[in-house]
Scaffold this motif. Structure first.
Motif, mmCIF file in Angstrom:
data_model
loop_
_atom_site.group_PDB
_atom_site.id
_atom_site.type_symbol
_atom_site.label_atom_id
_atom_site.label_comp_id
_atom_site.label_asym_id
_atom_site.label_seq_id
_atom_site.Cartn_x
_atom_site.Cartn_y
_atom_site.Cartn_z
ATOM 1 N N PRO A 202 11.798 9.088 31.739
ATOM 2 C CA PRO A 202 12.598 9.033 30.517
ATOM 3 C C PRO A 202 13.535 7.829 30.581
ATOM 4 C CG PRO A 202 12.543 11.269 31.377
ATOM 5 C CD PRO A 202 11.928 10.399 32.428
ATOM 6 N N GLU A 203 13.692 7.128 29.468
ATOM 7 C CA GLU A 203 14.477 5.894 29.471
ATOM 8 C C GLU A 203 15.895 6.096 29.975
ATOM 9 O OE1 GLU A 203 14.379 3.907 25.758
ATOM 10 O OE2 GLU A 203 12.204 3.571 25.786
ATOM 11 N N ASP A 204 16.482 7.240 29.644
ATOM 12 C CA ASP A 204 17.868 7.490 30.046
ATOM 13 C C ASP A 204 17.969 8.327 31.319
ATOM 14 O OD1 ASP A 204 16.827 9.740 28.867
ATOM 15 O OD2 ASP A 204 18.657 10.285 27.798
ATOM 16 N N MET A 205 16.833 8.511 32.021
ATOM 17 C CA MET A 205 16.843 9.302 33.259
ATOM 18 C C MET A 205 16.040 8.611 34.364
ATOM 19 S SD MET A 205 16.341 13.201 31.792
ATOM 20 C CE MET A 205 16.608 13.955 33.410
ATOM 21 N N PRO A 206 16.446 7.418 34.769
ATOM 22 C CA PRO A 206 15.726 6.737 35.848
ATOM 23 C C PRO A 206 15.869 7.456 37.188
ATOM 24 C CG PRO A 206 17.777 5.594 35.363
ATOM 25 C CD PRO A 206 17.609 6.637 34.298
ATOM 26 N N PHE A 207 16.763 8.424 37.224
ATOM 27 C CA PHE A 207 17.059 9.202 38.429
ATOM 28 C C PHE A 207 16.307 10.533 38.467
ATOM 29 C CE2 PHE A 207 20.287 9.621 35.084
ATOM 30 C CZ PHE A 207 20.023 10.926 34.674
ATOM 31 N N ALA A 208 15.436 10.791 37.501
ATOM 32 C CA ALA A 208 14.889 12.131 37.282
ATOM 33 C C ALA A 208 14.066 12.685 38.444
ATOM 34 C CB ALA A 208 14.047 12.146 36.010
ATOM 35 N N LEU A 209 13.376 11.813 39.166
ATOM 36 C CA LEU A 209 12.376 12.272 40.129
ATOM 37 C C LEU A 209 12.483 11.497 41.436
ATOM 38 C CD1 LEU A 209 9.742 13.921 40.703
ATOM 39 C CD2 LEU A 209 8.490 12.067 39.550
ATOM 40 N N ALA A 210 12.381 12.192 42.558
ATOM 41 C CA ALA A 210 12.441 11.551 43.878
ATOM 42 C C ALA A 210 11.080 10.980 44.243
ATOM 43 C CB ALA A 210 12.894 12.559 44.926
ATOM 44 N N MET A 211 11.022 9.675 44.366
ATOM 45 C CA MET A 211 9.782 8.983 44.706
ATOM 46 C C MET A 211 9.800 8.586 46.189
ATOM 47 S SD MET A 211 8.196 8.841 41.757
ATOM 48 C CE MET A 211 6.965 7.540 41.935
ATOM 49 N N LEU A 212 8.603 8.355 46.733
ATOM 50 C CA LEU A 212 8.494 7.871 48.111
ATOM 51 C C LEU A 212 8.814 6.381 48.149
ATOM 52 C CD1 LEU A 212 5.375 9.768 49.498
ATOM 53 C CD2 LEU A 212 7.692 9.839 50.453
ATOM 54 N N ASP A 213 10.081 6.088 47.895
ATOM 55 C CA ASP A 213 10.622 4.736 48.000
ATOM 56 C C ASP A 213 11.303 4.634 49.367
ATOM 57 O OD1 ASP A 213 11.816 2.126 46.707
ATOM 58 O OD2 ASP A 213 13.536 3.231 47.517
ATOM 59 N N GLU A 214 10.864 3.698 50.193
ATOM 60 C CA GLU A 214 11.297 3.690 51.591
ATOM 61 C C GLU A 214 12.800 3.570 51.750
ATOM 62 O OE1 GLU A 214 10.076 1.702 55.890
ATOM 63 O OE2 GLU A 214 8.792 1.445 54.121
ATOM 64 N N GLU A 215 13.421 2.724 50.980
ATOM 65 C CA GLU A 215 14.873 2.561 51.097
ATOM 66 C C GLU A 215 15.584 3.881 50.779
ATOM 67 O OE1 GLU A 215 18.542 -0.158 49.258
ATOM 68 O OE2 GLU A 215 16.450 -0.616 48.751
ATOM 69 N N LYS A 216 15.167 4.538 49.711
ATOM 70 C CA LYS A 216 15.770 5.809 49.316
ATOM 71 C C LYS A 216 15.492 6.897 50.358
ATOM 72 C CE LYS A 216 17.141 9.345 46.754
ATOM 73 N NZ LYS A 216 18.560 9.739 46.708
ATOM 74 N N VAL A 217 14.250 6.974 50.805
ATOM 75 C CA VAL A 217 13.862 8.008 51.766
ATOM 76 C C VAL A 217 14.641 7.859 53.071
ATOM 77 C CG1 VAL A 217 11.971 8.877 53.195
ATOM 78 C CG2 VAL A 217 11.566 8.361 50.774
ATOM 79 N N VAL A 218 14.700 6.661 53.609
ATOM 80 C CA VAL A 218 15.406 6.428 54.870
ATOM 81 C C VAL A 218 16.892 6.755 54.727
ATOM 82 C CG1 VAL A 218 16.139 4.668 56.530
ATOM 83 C CG2 VAL A 218 13.756 4.755 55.756
ATOM 84 N N SER A 219 17.468 6.366 53.598
ATOM 85 C CA SER A 219 18.877 6.665 53.347
ATOM 86 C C SER A 219 19.118 8.171 53.319
ATOM 87 C CB SER A 219 19.321 6.043 52.018
ATOM 88 O OG SER A 219 20.643 6.426 51.696
ATOM 89 N N ASP A 220 18.235 8.900 52.637
ATOM 90 C CA ASP A 220 18.371 10.361 52.557
ATOM 91 C C ASP A 220 18.224 11.013 53.931
ATOM 92 O OD1 ASP A 220 18.779 10.259 49.848
ATOM 93 O OD2 ASP A 220 16.772 10.957 49.308
ATOM 94 N N ILE A 221 17.273 10.521 54.723
ATOM 95 C CA ILE A 221 17.060 11.095 56.055
ATOM 96 C C ILE A 221 18.287 10.875 56.934
ATOM 97 C CG2 ILE A 221 15.704 10.909 58.175
ATOM 98 C CD1 ILE A 221 13.281 10.206 56.412
ATOM 99 N N GLU A 222 18.877 9.695 56.831
ATOM 100 C CA GLU A 222 20.081 9.415 57.618
ATOM 101 C C GLU A 222 21.219 10.359 57.224
ATOM 102 O OE1 GLU A 222 20.757 5.284 56.923
ATOM 103 O OE2 GLU A 222 19.287 4.629 58.429
ATOM 104 N N LYS A 223 21.378 10.589 55.915
ATOM 105 C CA LYS A 223 22.410 11.526 55.450
ATOM 106 C C LYS A 223 22.101 12.933 55.939
ATOM 107 C CE LYS A 223 23.304 9.000 51.134
ATOM 108 N NZ LYS A 223 23.134 9.055 49.660
#
Length: 430
Positions: free
Chosen positions: A240-261
């Motif tokens: 959705p145009e106003d929801m670029p955050f809607a779904l968790a994708m296998l994006d390496e930067e995001k995934v690694v950041s989440d795992i560290e947290k």
């Protein structure tokens, strides 16, 4: 998640933990009682020997008194034995709402009920502390129209059945999440919040703040377990145009950041990726790549979905001795594919991952035990007919009634057993 939702979820988790704790305490008491009885039996034998010696040698009854002290010491030692706190995790694979599955829940009065899908595994689900389901299809509700493959939309009542069966974690990051766009996605999130706020829904987000910061952590008996969920893609469906955050994708930067947290917040980290190549019983290069990423960054357990076929289970170890257990794919939990031909029968076989996580006396949290319970979709047409059985409960008679035979004639009880032997190896026990 607002404060009210957080309080309700914590209350539900506490109630579930109390129930599980009582069962475990009762089991521990039984074990202790058996041990004490065993020690007493040994001591009684020693007493009898002592009495015999006394009668023969006419000595003081010293030998008969010592064992009494041993009984006291033994009971004390048993009480002091460290009982490792444990958390039992189960997870099932893809809940695919093909049209026959959706139609199976429609009752004569026009309402929907899907308890039948989970009836034969509910006891196992409810016995677990953490019970995870991969809800492959978005639950946007009947108000926008139900739909099957390729652009799915399921009824809210499937969510009701999941909660009733005992699932307390639902994964929604799949390639079908955006099948029906923003409306279905928002409806789904609102349904879970308003109807089952005690269920943790992972992989979809209603705000940038939630996307950036929310890490689900389950805590029990001093053990904290974090669970993350991602998908490889959306079948080309746009965000959705106003929801670029809607779904968790296998994006390496995001995934690694989440795992560290997650590693900062919890003792044990679980990642549930929607990945791999459909209709393959072995992991692909993409799964191998992500497995290395997960292991390198301190993930403890990987529970994969998406391929619609079961895949191997493997315990990996890095050069530093760190371990990570990987279930590459749990296959389908329920499906009613319209396709036919060779390989279709394989889609009827899924598995329930079973893992026990424990904490040692030194504080280390580890995988104490793990297994895989094979499952079989019993494809039948009609109201509340289709369901899923544990393979251990499945029979030749049931196999002969399964409508998948009309699509792939190789299906049988023996076929299911042989496939599980081939893919799961030593984890499969008839």
């Amino acid at each position: 998640m607002d404060e009210k939702e957080r309080d309700e979820r914590e209350k539900h988790d506490r109630e579930r933990q109390i129930k599980r704790r009582k069962l475990k305490q009762e089991r521990i008491r039984r074990i202790r009682k058996m041990r004490i009885l065993g020690y007493i039996a040994v001591i009684l034998v020693l007493l009898l020997i002592g009495v015999s010696v006394y009668a023969c040698l006419n000595k003081e009854n010293k030998e008969a008194k010592e064992p009494e002290k041993k009984v006291e010491d033994t009971e004390k030692n048993v009480e002091e034995v460290y009982a490792e706190p444990e958390i039992d995790i189960v997870m099932v694979g893809d809940i695919l709402l093909h049209e026959p599955v959706q139609e199976s829940g429609k009752l004569a009065d026009g309402t929907y009920n899907y308890d039948h899908l989970f009836a034969n595994v509910a006891e196992d689900i409810q016995a677990a502390d953490i019970a995870i389901a991969n809800q492959e299809v978005i639950l946007g509700g009947t108000e926008i129209g139900l739909s099957g493959y390729p652009n799915f939309n399921g009824p809210f009542e499937v969510g009701d059945a999941l909660a009733k069966a005992g699932f307390n974690v639902v994964l929604h990051a799949t390639n079908h999440t955006l099948d029906r766009g923003k409306e279905a996605l928002v409806n789904c999130m609102n349904f879970w919040k308003q109807k089952h706020s005690d269920v943790a829904v992972l992989g979809i987000f209603d705000s940038q703040e939630a996307y950036d910061n929310d890490i689900y952590v389950y805590e029990q008996d001093g053990i904290k377990i974090a669970i993350l969920n991602y998908t490889y893609g959306t079948n080309g469906m746009p965000f959705p145009e106003d929801m670029p955050f809607a779904l968790a994708m296998l994006d390496e930067e995001k995934v690694v950041s989440d795992i560290e947290k997650a590693n900062e917040l919890a003792d044990f980290v679980v990642v549930c990726p929607h990945w791999g190549t459909e209709y393959e019983h072995t992991e692909d290069a993409g799964q191998e790549y992500w497995t290395k990423v997960f292991l390198e960054h301190g993930v403890d357990l990987v529970l994969g979905t998406h391929t619609h076929y079961i895949q191997p289970v493997e315990m990996l170890r890095d050069e530093n001795g760190n371990t990570m257990l990987v279930y590459y794919s749990l296959g389908n939990f329920i499906n009613a594919t319209a396709e036919s031909g060779s390989g279709t029968a394989d889609r009827m076989i899924g598995e329930m991952a079973e893992i026990t996580v424990a904490r040692k006396e030194n504080g280390e949290v580890y995988i104490k035990d793990y297994g895989a319970e094979p499952l079989v979709t019993q494809l039948l047409y009609g109201t509340q007919e289709i369901t899923t059985y544990k393979l251990s409960d499945y029979t030749e008679e049931l196999a002969a009634q399964n409508k998948i035979l009309e699509k792939d004639s190789v299906f049988s009880l023996e076929f299911c057993q042989n496939l599980c032997k081939k893919v799961l190896g030593e984890l499969y026990h008839e």
